[in-house]
Design a protein around this motif. Sequence first.
Motif, PDB file in Angstrom:
ATOM      1  N   THR A  80       3.319 -25.826  64.153  1.00  0.00           N
ATOM      2  CA  THR A  80       3.382 -24.633  64.995  1.00  0.00           C
ATOM      3  C   THR A  80       4.254 -23.605  64.294  1.00  0.00           C
ATOM      4  OG1 THR A  80       3.157 -25.952  67.004  1.00  0.00           O
ATOM      5  CG2 THR A  80       4.024 -23.724  67.262  1.00  0.00           C
ATOM      6  N   GLY A  81       3.811 -22.355  64.250  1.00  0.00           N
ATOM      7  CA  GLY A  81       4.569 -21.352  63.526  1.00  0.00           C
ATOM      8  C   GLY A  81       4.525 -19.976  64.143  1.00  0.00           C
ATOM      9  N   SER A  82       5.505 -19.170  63.752  1.00  0.00           N
ATOM     10  CA  SER A  82       5.570 -17.762  64.126  1.00  0.00           C
ATOM     11  C   SER A  82       6.009 -16.988  62.895  1.00  0.00           C
ATOM     12  CB  SER A  82       6.555 -17.553  65.266  1.00  0.00           C
ATOM     13  OG  SER A  82       6.699 -16.176  65.556  1.00  0.00           O
ATOM     14  N   GLU A  83       5.292 -15.915  62.582  1.00  0.00           N
ATOM     15  CA  GLU A  83       5.652 -15.162  61.383  1.00  0.00           C
ATOM     16  C   GLU A  83       5.687 -13.659  61.671  1.00  0.00           C
ATOM     17  OE1 GLU A  83       2.362 -14.998  58.288  1.00  0.00           O
ATOM     18  OE2 GLU A  83       1.602 -16.614  59.555  1.00  0.00           O
ATOM     19  N   LEU A  84       6.729 -13.049  61.164  1.00  0.00           N
ATOM     20  CA  LEU A  84       6.851 -11.593  61.180  1.00  0.00           C
ATOM     21  C   LEU A  84       6.458 -11.096  59.799  1.00  0.00           C
ATOM     22  CD1 LEU A  84       7.815  -8.827  62.301  1.00  0.00           C
ATOM     23  CD2 LEU A  84      10.127  -9.458  61.513  1.00  0.00           C
ATOM     24  N   ILE A  85       5.398 -10.292  59.752  1.00  0.00           N
ATOM     25  CA  ILE A  85       4.900  -9.765  58.487  1.00  0.00           C
ATOM     26  C   ILE A  85       5.189  -8.273  58.408  1.00  0.00           C
ATOM     27  CG2 ILE A  85       2.886  -9.457  56.996  1.00  0.00           C
ATOM     28  CD1 ILE A  85       1.536 -11.741  58.502  1.00  0.00           C
ATOM     29  N   THR A  86       5.763  -7.842  57.308  1.00  0.00           N
ATOM     30  CA  THR A  86       5.965  -6.417  57.059  1.00  0.00           C
ATOM     31  C   THR A  86       5.116  -6.023  55.856  1.00  0.00           C
ATOM     32  OG1 THR A  86       8.232  -6.568  57.877  1.00  0.00           O
ATOM     33  CG2 THR A  86       7.647  -4.598  56.633  1.00  0.00           C
ATOM     34  N   TYR A  87       4.151  -5.137  56.098  1.00  0.00           N
ATOM     35  CA  TYR A  87       3.186  -4.765  55.061  1.00  0.00           C
ATOM     36  C   TYR A  87       3.466  -3.345  54.577  1.00  0.00           C
ATOM     37  CZ  TYR A  87      -1.305  -4.248  52.667  1.00  0.00           C
ATOM     38  OH  TYR A  87      -2.289  -4.056  51.729  1.00  0.00           O
ATOM     39  N   PHE A  88       3.541  -3.174  53.258  1.00  0.00           N
ATOM     40  CA  PHE A  88       3.870  -1.894  52.642  1.00  0.00           C
ATOM     41  C   PHE A  88       2.614  -1.318  51.996  1.00  0.00           C
ATOM     42  CE2 PHE A  88       7.617  -4.463  52.866  1.00  0.00           C
ATOM     43  CZ  PHE A  88       8.676  -3.606  53.117  1.00  0.00           C
ATOM     44  N   ASN A  89       2.213  -0.147  52.419  1.00  0.00           N
ATOM     45  CA  ASN A  89       1.043   0.511  51.844  1.00  0.00           C
ATOM     46  C   ASN A  89       1.473   1.392  50.684  1.00  0.00           C
ATOM     47  OD1 ASN A  89      -1.428   1.589  51.262  1.00  0.00           O
ATOM     48  ND2 ASN A  89      -1.557   2.897  53.086  1.00  0.00           N
ATOM     49  N   PRO A 173      -3.562   4.876  61.946  1.00  0.00           N
ATOM     50  CA  PRO A 173      -3.785   4.670  60.509  1.00  0.00           C
ATOM     51  C   PRO A 173      -2.473   4.473  59.756  1.00  0.00           C
ATOM     52  CG  PRO A 173      -5.106   6.496  61.328  1.00  0.00           C
ATOM     53  CD  PRO A 173      -4.161   6.140  62.437  1.00  0.00           C
ATOM     54  N   LEU A 174      -2.491   3.580  58.790  1.00  0.00           N
ATOM     55  CA  LEU A 174      -1.329   3.331  57.952  1.00  0.00           C
ATOM     56  C   LEU A 174      -1.476   4.181  56.698  1.00  0.00           C
ATOM     57  CD1 LEU A 174       1.257   1.638  57.611  1.00  0.00           C
ATOM     58  CD2 LEU A 174      -0.140  -0.080  56.406  1.00  0.00           C
ATOM     59  N   LYS A 175      -0.673   5.215  56.610  1.00  0.00           N
ATOM     60  CA  LYS A 175      -0.803   6.196  55.538  1.00  0.00           C
ATOM     61  C   LYS A 175      -0.079   5.734  54.274  1.00  0.00           C
ATOM     62  CE  LYS A 175      -1.253  10.086  58.745  1.00  0.00           C
ATOM     63  NZ  LYS A 175      -0.690  11.385  59.194  1.00  0.00           N
ATOM     64  N   PRO A 176      -0.407   6.340  53.143  1.00  0.00           N
ATOM     65  CA  PRO A 176       0.288   5.992  51.898  1.00  0.00           C
ATOM     66  C   PRO A 176       1.797   6.145  52.060  1.00  0.00           C
ATOM     67  CG  PRO A 176      -1.634   7.328  51.410  1.00  0.00           C
ATOM     68  CD  PRO A 176      -1.501   7.326  52.906  1.00  0.00           C
ATOM     69  N   GLY A 177       2.530   5.149  51.558  1.00  0.00           N
ATOM     70  CA  GLY A 177       3.989   5.191  51.624  1.00  0.00           C
ATOM     71  C   GLY A 177       4.569   4.624  52.904  1.00  0.00           C
ATOM     72  N   GLN A 178       3.724   4.302  53.891  1.00  0.00           N
ATOM     73  CA  GLN A 178       4.216   3.758  55.154  1.00  0.00           C
ATOM     74  C   GLN A 178       4.209   2.229  55.126  1.00  0.00           C
ATOM     75  OE1 GLN A 178       1.700   5.491  58.191  1.00  0.00           O
ATOM     76  NE2 GLN A 178       3.069   7.248  58.453  1.00  0.00           N
ATOM     77  N   LYS A 179       4.938   1.621  56.067  1.00  0.00           N
ATOM     78  CA  LYS A 179       4.921   0.175  56.240  1.00  0.00           C
ATOM     79  C   LYS A 179       4.630  -0.144  57.698  1.00  0.00           C
ATOM     80  CE  LYS A 179       9.961  -0.232  56.897  1.00  0.00           C
ATOM     81  NZ  LYS A 179      11.190  -0.878  56.397  1.00  0.00           N
ATOM     82  N   PHE A 180       4.181  -1.366  57.921  1.00  0.00           N
ATOM     83  CA  PHE A 180       3.797  -1.774  59.272  1.00  0.00           C
ATOM     84  C   PHE A 180       4.219  -3.223  59.482  1.00  0.00           C
ATOM     85  CE2 PHE A 180       0.686  -3.714  62.191  1.00  0.00           C
ATOM     86  CZ  PHE A 180       0.894  -2.900  63.297  1.00  0.00           C
ATOM     87  N   ALA A 181       4.854  -3.500  60.616  1.00  0.00           N
ATOM     88  CA  ALA A 181       5.328  -4.846  60.922  1.00  0.00           C
ATOM     89  C   ALA A 181       4.595  -5.382  62.148  1.00  0.00           C
ATOM     90  CB  ALA A 181       6.836  -4.843  61.155  1.00  0.00           C
ATOM     91  N   PHE A 182       4.250  -6.649  62.108  1.00  0.00           N
ATOM     92  CA  PHE A 182       3.610  -7.279  63.260  1.00  0.00           C
ATOM     93  C   PHE A 182       3.910  -8.777  63.235  1.00  0.00           C
ATOM     94  CE2 PHE A 182       0.722  -7.370  59.729  1.00  0.00           C
ATOM     95  CZ  PHE A 182      -0.076  -8.497  59.860  1.00  0.00           C
ATOM     96  N   THR A 183       3.714  -9.419  64.373  1.00  0.00           N
ATOM     97  CA  THR A 183       4.040 -10.829  64.536  1.00  0.00           C
ATOM     98  C   THR A 183       2.800 -11.623  64.932  1.00  0.00           C
ATOM     99  OG1 THR A 183       6.332 -10.368  65.168  1.00  0.00           O
ATOM    100  CG2 THR A 183       5.423 -12.486  65.853  1.00  0.00           C
TER     101      THR A 183
END
Length: 797
Positions: A80-89, A173-183
């Motif tokens: 069982t797991g939980s992950e916080l991902i931060t994605y950099f565009n 929309p995730l624009k160039p230079g932005q980051k987005f975090a989700f779980t």
Amino acid sequence: MRKSLLVGAAFAGLFSVANGQNIQNNPGSNHGNKFEQLGTILPTPNEYRTASGAPGPKYWQQKADYDIKCELDEANLKLTGSELITYFNNSPNTLNYLWLQMDENEHSSVNNANYQNSRTMGTQLNTAAIDQLEESRGDNGYGFNITKMVDALGKPMKYTINKTMMRVELAAPLKPGQKFAFTINWNYKISDRMKMGGRGGYEYFPEDGNHLFTMAQWYPRLCVYSDVVGWQNHQFTGRGEFALTFGNFKVQMTVPADHVVGGTGECQNYAQVLSPAQLGRWTKAQTSKEPVEVVTIEEAKKAEGQKSTSKKTWIFKADNVRDFAWTASRKFVWDAMPTYVEGKKVMCMSFYGKEAYGLYRKFSTKAVAHTIRSYSKFTIPYPYPVAQSIEAANGMEYPMICFNYGRTEKDGSYTEATKYGMLGVIIHEVGHNFFPMIINSDERQWSWMDEGLNSFVEYLTEELYDNKFPIRGKGPAWAIVDYMRLPKNQLEPIMSNSENIVGFGPNAYTKPATGLNMLRETIMGRDLFDYAFKEYARRWAFKHPEPADLFRTLEDASGEDLDWFWRGWFFGTDACDIALDTVKYFKADITYNPPPAKEGATMTRKLEKPMTSTFDTDVSKQRNRDDKNIQFLTDQDTTLRDFYWRYARGLEPYDTTTYTVPVNSGSGIEGADEAAKQKAAGKHFYELTFSNKGGLVMPIIVEWTFKDGTKEVDRIPAQVWRLNETKVIKTFMKDKEVESIKLDPNRETADINESNNSWGTIAAPSKFTVFKQKQGVRGQSSGINPMQKAEEKKKAF
């Protein structure tokens, strides 16, 4: 990953090359096609990837960081797991959705990639096969269960699972230079790897009732988004491995308290999870010159029988890695020692059960250290702080950790094949830290870019391990011959997509590794090759190279035009079969003297006719004359009109007179003096005819055995075939008489038919005369000509 050698046929590629298509510019010609440049077969260079093979000034790549917490339920075989991902565009593009890999769905009967193969019905069927057929008719309960998907504000997100892929839709929309975090929260049933196959899962040991877990492809993870293919979201079928994004990881693994855990990166809390004695041994291992047992064999055997019911959490961190894998078992012995690469310490470690103790305790950690040092020599200095080998009856690689095989008999003995198989797989899988964990190619598309390159350096490393290491392929040219001599309909180009290769072992591992070794040993030489190969590793470390980047870099850094080699060895299926067809032997006739020219001897000649009589029928000339828009320069500038301008037009008449001239006028030959004759008399001349029967151009290597028993080797570069790809005639001069001749004596070119490589009986020599060539000046007028005779006639009047 290691796989058995298979053979077969199929072809597909990212480049515009289709099955059966001949990529030569003019396949019907006998001249020069195999040496034409690859041109548009390779992708067009751009701002991201240059024509030199280096990353361009605007090269970019994405990044994904992970903060993961998971718990292993050994009793129910569930994770069982939980992950916080931060994605950099970091791309120049706006993204409306993200793609994630759901590789654990490989084991699901409903969410697998559904890439099916032919299956026959034999006269016998075991119960496991019946169970698999029955299981496939419904939902077997394996694969990811997503229990939660929210953004950083806790808002639920939409997602779609398509087999082994998941598309996550972005609210904005995730624009160039932005980051987005989700779980993402998830769980899945852990599969029995020994029964169901795959890389991750568990092995159960019925003798002591314990499990050994290899946790791989165990969490949803970002696909690569690149300048080459956009989203790399090809389904995971179990073969083509992984295209992954670099990032930083923090992972917390809660496991039974008596489990020993190894993972990608460095553990942050050994003080909390190890006993005081184990922590002391870990401290001792930091400076030891021999592997130190951090967890001893006695402790491992004791833990096997007690089975704690409490829990412990191990915390690991790893920066700038493309993946994270881990292992856990109470069966593990754990030993460690440091090695050093350019002054930087790397902790080399091994984890193994009692079943492997007799082999792993002696060899594993030292093989890890040797691999790290050797690969660093041929590529770049190993950049990570840890390298680990886990015995798990397996062969698979991840950053800083790999799963290998090698177990003894119950009495601790083992066979030679087991020993060297174990050493080979450890070197291979640890070597994967470089290809593709650091030089991060797309394994899902091009298996050969990680397996082939890694197998090549594995070969170099095994050779450095022991002078008598039993090499079983992946380097020597002779080892690929059986594959290369298969019928064409059972061969496929190296440049084939991973999923479509039947002969996976030779295609992805052996043939590319052999080709690189040919370049190093036979075609380029070690100095040129090693420099260029290191340059490729340096340029593309922590980046995403493609095949063209490798091809172009090796040429750019070496100054060698290798397009002929890429065409033949990587894009084609032709084999090397160079035949020695004829041998002619010559000696100088030193008794012959050409008769001297008689004093005043003459000959008769006529003047040449105007050249227009030969060339004036050209259709282009006629069309140019008919085109009223064309003005000829001799019409614009009449000072350019000379005798021959008039001669071509009949304005100067053709002189039909026969003239007498000296016999030596214009002759370029004169008799050789006695010293020149005697010099030639001591030489032996051999004219050899070679034919290319296999279609693949390769260097010609000729071994001469002289009548006194000595030998000599001549090496002729592959470019000798460029003007005629099927036949070459070469003349050699030797100081001694030759007894026999043999091609490719050290089996360097993978020649599939050695029966036509030798010549044992050389006929008696033919005679030739020796002469001197008079020195001439290129373009110097000589003899008689129409202009000269016209001037003479004018003066006579």
